[in-house]
Design a protein around this motif. Structure first.
Motif, PDB file in Angstrom:
ATOM      1  N   UNK A 199       0.806  -1.222   0.000  1.00 44.73           N
ATOM      2  CA  UNK A 199       0.000   0.000   0.000  1.00 44.73           C
ATOM      3  C   UNK A 199       0.839   1.272   0.000  1.00 44.73           C
ATOM      4  N   UNK A 200       2.156   1.141  -0.149  1.00 39.05           N
ATOM      5  CA  UNK A 200       2.976   2.351  -0.327  1.00 39.05           C
ATOM      6  C   UNK A 200       2.896   2.777  -1.790  1.00 39.05           C
ATOM      7  N   UNK A 201       3.241   4.044  -2.100  1.00 33.90           N
ATOM      8  CA  UNK A 201       3.237   4.463  -3.515  1.00 33.90           C
ATOM      9  C   UNK A 201       4.175   3.586  -4.355  1.00 33.90           C
ATOM     10  N   UNK A 202       3.710   3.248  -5.545  1.00 29.11           N
ATOM     11  CA  UNK A 202       4.500   2.419  -6.468  1.00 29.11           C
ATOM     12  C   UNK A 202       4.948   3.290  -7.645  1.00 29.11           C
ATOM     13  N   UNK A 203       6.239   3.239  -7.933  1.00 27.34           N
ATOM     14  CA  UNK A 203       6.799   3.965  -9.079  1.00 27.34           C
ATOM     15  C   UNK A 203       7.274   2.961 -10.116  1.00 27.34           C
ATOM     16  N   UNK A 204       7.346   3.408 -11.357  1.00 32.18           N
ATOM     17  CA  UNK A 204       7.949   2.591 -12.411  1.00 32.18           C
ATOM     18  C   UNK A 204       8.913   3.472 -13.186  1.00 32.18           C
ATOM     19  N   UNK A 205      10.023   2.886 -13.619  1.00 32.64           N
ATOM     20  CA  UNK A 205      11.048   3.638 -14.343  1.00 32.64           C
ATOM     21  C   UNK A 205      11.034   3.200 -15.802  1.00 32.64           C
ATOM     22  N   UNK A 206      10.595   4.141 -16.647  1.00 31.80           N
ATOM     23  CA  UNK A 206      10.643   3.906 -18.092  1.00 31.80           C
ATOM     24  C   UNK A 206      12.092   4.191 -18.511  1.00 31.80           C
ATOM     25  N   UNK A 207      12.859   3.134 -18.725  1.00 33.00           N
ATOM     26  CA  UNK A 207      14.322   3.282 -18.773  1.00 33.00           C
ATOM     27  C   UNK A 207      14.819   3.696 -20.151  1.00 33.00           C
ATOM     28  N   UNK A 208      16.132   3.881 -20.198  1.00 35.43           N
ATOM     29  CA  UNK A 208      16.786   4.435 -21.388  1.00 35.43           C
ATOM     30  C   UNK A 208      16.473   3.660 -22.664  1.00 35.43           C
ATOM     31  N   UNK A 209      16.495   2.332 -22.596  1.00 35.59           N
ATOM     32  CA  UNK A 209      16.251   1.534 -23.801  1.00 35.59           C
ATOM     33  C   UNK A 209      14.815   1.648 -24.290  1.00 35.59           C
ATOM     34  N   UNK A 210      13.882   1.827 -23.367  1.00 33.63           N
ATOM     35  CA  UNK A 210      12.475   2.023 -23.759  1.00 33.63           C
ATOM     36  C   UNK A 210      12.348   3.336 -24.524  1.00 33.63           C
ATOM     37  N   UNK A 211      13.017   4.360 -24.010  1.00 29.97           N
ATOM     38  CA  UNK A 211      13.018   5.680 -24.646  1.00 29.97           C
ATOM     39  C   UNK A 211      13.686   5.606 -26.018  1.00 29.97           C
ATOM     40  N   UNK A 212      14.862   4.983 -26.056  1.00 27.22           N
ATOM     41  CA  UNK A 212      15.647   4.948 -27.297  1.00 27.22           C
ATOM     42  C   UNK A 212      14.898   4.204 -28.409  1.00 27.22           C
ATOM     43  N   UNK A 213      14.198   3.151 -28.079  1.00 23.78           N
ATOM     44  CA  UNK A 213      13.460   2.393 -29.105  1.00 23.78           C
ATOM     45  C   UNK A 213      12.408   3.263 -29.771  1.00 23.78           C
ATOM     46  N   UNK A 214      11.677   4.010 -28.952  1.00 28.53           N
ATOM     47  CA  UNK A 214      10.613   4.862 -29.492  1.00 28.53           C
ATOM     48  C   UNK A 214      11.216   5.989 -30.328  1.00 28.53           C
ATOM     49  N   UNK A 215      12.288   6.604 -29.807  1.00 26.96           N
ATOM     50  CA  UNK A 215      12.914   7.703 -30.550  1.00 26.96           C
ATOM     51  C   UNK A 215      13.458   7.205 -31.888  1.00 26.96           C
ATOM     52  N   UNK A 216      14.049   6.024 -31.893  1.00 30.70           N
ATOM     53  CA  UNK A 216      14.635   5.498 -33.134  1.00 30.70           C
ATOM     54  C   UNK A 216      13.544   5.197 -34.154  1.00 30.70           C
ATOM     55  N   UNK A 217      12.467   4.577 -33.712  1.00 27.90           N
ATOM     56  CA  UNK A 217      11.376   4.263 -34.644  1.00 27.90           C
ATOM     57  C   UNK A 217      10.738   5.545 -35.162  1.00 27.90           C
ATOM     58  N   UNK A 218      10.580   6.520 -34.268  1.00 28.06           N
ATOM     59  CA  UNK A 218       9.960   7.791 -34.683  1.00 28.06           C
ATOM     60  C   UNK A 218      10.860   8.527 -35.677  1.00 28.06           C
ATOM     61  N   UNK A 219      12.164   8.470 -35.447  1.00 30.20           N
ATOM     62  CA  UNK A 219      13.104   9.161 -36.346  1.00 30.20           C
ATOM     63  C   UNK A 219      13.034   8.577 -37.757  1.00 30.20           C
ATOM     64  N   UNK A 220      12.654   7.319 -37.842  1.00 27.45           N
ATOM     65  CA  UNK A 220      12.483   6.671 -39.150  1.00 27.45           C
ATOM     66  C   UNK A 220      11.103   6.893 -39.746  1.00 27.45           C
ATOM     67  N   UNK A 221      10.260   7.583 -39.000  1.00 26.54           N
ATOM     68  CA  UNK A 221       8.899   7.813 -39.491  1.00 26.54           C
ATOM     69  C   UNK A 221       8.017   6.578 -39.380  1.00 26.54           C
ATOM     70  N   UNK A 222       8.380   5.643 -38.511  1.00 28.34           N
ATOM     71  CA  UNK A 222       7.634   4.387 -38.436  1.00 28.34           C
ATOM     72  C   UNK A 222       6.492   4.417 -37.434  1.00 28.34           C
ATOM     73  N   UNK A 223       6.527   5.361 -36.506  1.00 27.09           N
ATOM     74  CA  UNK A 223       5.450   5.469 -35.519  1.00 27.09           C
ATOM     75  C   UNK A 223       5.158   6.951 -35.281  1.00 27.09           C
ATOM     76  N   UNK A 224       3.989   7.216 -34.706  1.00 27.29           N
ATOM     77  CA  UNK A 224       3.611   8.583 -34.341  1.00 27.29           C
ATOM     78  C   UNK A 224       4.181   8.824 -32.940  1.00 27.29           C
TER      79      UNK A 224
END
Ligand code: PBG
Length: 327
Positions: free
Chosen positions: A266-291
């Protein structure tokens, strides 16, 4: 003609009705921005594998902290990148070490306008890149590392941090840090425990950001991605040792774990969206593959829906702005 009487689509007809019935909303106040400060820089420097993320100078860190506060983010998580490293990671404990100096700078700049947090781990400060001290055989020495974490926690609290984030996955780290803080008069400093931390390949770009030259891997202390029940045990131990909040890391590949942890404590729960999660989205977006923007908000909404109340994300400032525009 069979014809449906029950039509869930009625509640999806337009943006207004969808907004009315949305079960999950992400609030900028629940986002935490991880930030890197590099000793000796006069100008911020880009991190190649994390487009948009910077290694800050002391000056640019202060300015970026103010910008994040103005965007409404709930907290900052500081990481230090020292110019020199040694076998024991002494730069993490030194009051003049880059992370402790940066804590002082940021707290002086933003005060209590946001929650200032610091990573409590030795990997940025050790020459071998491990999260602790090594035995002569090259293993990470749990108990010797705990003593170093205790001193590091007190140094960070002395520098004025509001929350420490022990992230090294040593057994007993939360209890040792809690006792050390209390003994030094820092009863009000909270512990955000990286309770569940997998030995994840998704941390790859982070190593670039902190210039870590890790030899080997962390599988002897971080968790096996195959395990869920083990995470509940880690969380239970950390809460018993005094963790004020618990974190799951990485986030998106482990939403089942986030959900199970949420149900278990029942304590607050955090989640860390880590570097590789970020990098995957940025790379796909840079290729125009996702919005890009839609994907960013979809990932954050999903992490929130799984049960994380606090999300650490390199998109915190941008997402805070996007969320304000959309609601
Ligand atoms: C440990 C730490 C790491 C990350 C956050 N804290 C690296 C590791 O444990 O290997 C990774 C964060 C990310 O990948 O974004 N100091």
């Amino acid at each position: 003609m069979p014809y449906p009487e029950i039509r869930p689509r009625r509640l999806r007809r337009n943006a207004a009705v969808r907004r009315l019935v949305a079960e999950t909303r992400v609030d900028p106040a629940e986002l935490v921005l991880p930030m890197f400060v590099r000793e000796g820089l006069t100008e911020p420097r880009a991190v190649a594998s994390l487009p948009g993320v910077l290694q800050h100078s002391r000056d640019s860190l202060r300015k970026a902290a103010v910008e994040a506060v103005q965007a409404g983010v709930g907290g900052l998580m500081l990481f230090g990148v020292p110019a020199e490293r040694d076998a024991t990671g002494s730069g993490g404990i030194d009051p003049d070490g880059i992370l402790n100096v940066a804590i002082r700078d940021v707290v002086a700049e933003v005060g209590d306008a946001t929650v200032v947090m610091s990573d409590l781990c030795l990997d940025e400060f050790t020459s071998h890149g491990h999260c602790g001290l090594l035995t002569p055989d090259g293993d990470v020495d749990n108990d010797a590392t705990l003593e170093a974490y205790a001193r590091m926690a007190v140094a960070q609290a002395d520098a004025g941090v509001h929350v420490v984030g022990p992230s090294g996955m040593m057994d007993g780290q939360v209890g040792v840090v809690r006792r050390a803080l209390d003994a030094a008069g820092h009863q009000n400093i909270a512990v955000l425990a990286y309770a569940v931390k997998y030995a994840s390949a998704f941390f790859g770009p982070f190593r670039d950001a902190v210039e870590s030259a890790l030899e080997g891997d962390r599988r002897a202390y971080q968790q096996d991605p195959a395990n869920l029940r083990e995470s509940l045990r880690e969380v239970e131990l950390d809460v018993a040792e005094g963790a004020d909040m618990v974190m799951v890391k990485p986030a998106l590949p482990y939403l089942d774990v986030v959900s199970a942890v949420r149900a278990a404590v029942d304590v607050p729960v955090a989640a860390y969206q880590v570097s590789g999660e970020y990098a995957m989205v940025e790379a796909a977006a840079a290729n125009g593959w996702i919005d890009r923007e839609r994907v960013i908000l979809e990932t954050l909404t999903s992490i929130r829906r799984a049960g994380a109340q606090i999300i650490l994300t390199y998109w915190a400032v941008e997402a805070a702005k996007l969320l304000r525009e959309r609601y």
